[in-house]
Design a protein around this motif. Structure first.
Motif: not given
Length: 240
Positions: A18-40
């Motif tokens: 459940p930790y991995y499941f919830l971590l993935g949900i939170v990360f995906y909803l808050n940090f869409d890596l397809s729209g972030i470039d560079g050092n961030n």
């Protein structure tokens, strides 16, 4: 007496998936890596790897099962590298999925892991009778073996501090053939274990000294039950 492992005995597994499941949900909803470039982007990838791999490393060393480290690392590697399997056009069309590949894989793995652990736990059944201990496990109870009472030479209760606080433990019937135990040896400063649960080796330098180690394995002992002392006393009455 019919017994099964309790959920408390698999608490780490019931927590980590459940930790991995919830971590993935939170990360995906808050940090869409397809729209972030560079050092961030690099910073977020580093945070993600730490949050997924470090718990696996800690579990691997605490439980002496290095699969806890390898499978999170493999999921991350597969998630990042799968984009190179497909043509560039496919990647561009599905960029959000590919760029968030590891996150999505962990969401799926976490969800499936919870289901798998429950099926795995309930697949073990222990039947105590005057004849001995019958252990049944596997899908559709496909595997079964009997530890005959007259062959049991020792009965051991094994649990760590966490399991003691949770009120669970493992009752290990040790037979004359060595079922329920393994050998731990020291070879020239390197340690090796050979048991029913794992096998590790090191370089052979000089003489070897060994000591017997009792191994708690759901397939060869009465694993993760509540009130283990009562079960231990029952088993002792059968063999004494």
């Amino acid at each position: 007496m019919n017994l099964k492992p309790t959920r408390r005995s698999f608490m780490i597994r019931y927590f980590i998936y459940p930790y991995y499941f919830l971590l993935g949900i939170v990360f995906y909803l808050n940090f869409d890596l397809s729209g972030i470039d560079g050092n961030n982007r690099l910073f977020l990838i580093g945070i993600w790897i730490a949050l997924t791999v470090v718990p696996g490393i800690l579990l691997a060393f605490s439980r002496r099962r290095f699969g806890w480290f390898f499978w999170p690392a493999l999921l991350n590697a597969a998630g990042w590298l799968i984009r190179y399997v497909f043509p560039e056009k496919t990647y561009n069309d599905l960029k959000p999925l590919f760029d968030n590949g590891p996150v999505l894989l962990f969401i799926v793995a976490g969800l499936l892991g919870v289901v798998f652990v429950e099926i795995y736990r309930t697949s073990f059944k222990y039947d105590l009778s005057d004849a001995g201990v019958e252990i049944t496990h596997g899908m559709f109870s496909a595997n079964s073996h009997m530890i005959v009472a007259r062959h049991i030479t020792n009965v051991m209760l094994k649990r760590n501090f966490f399991e003691l606080m949770m009120g669970v433990g493992h009752v290990i019937p040790v037979t004359s053939s060595g079922m329920g135990s393994g050998d731990r040896g020291v070879m020239g400063g390197f340690t090796t274990d050979a048991g029913t649960q794992n096998l590790r080796g090191g370089a052979f330098v000089g003489s070897v000294s060994t000591e017997k180690e009792f191994v708690a394995n759901p397939a060869n002992c009465i694993y993760g039950i509540s009130k283990p002392k009562d079960v231990m006393e029952k088993l002792k009455e059968m063999v004494l």
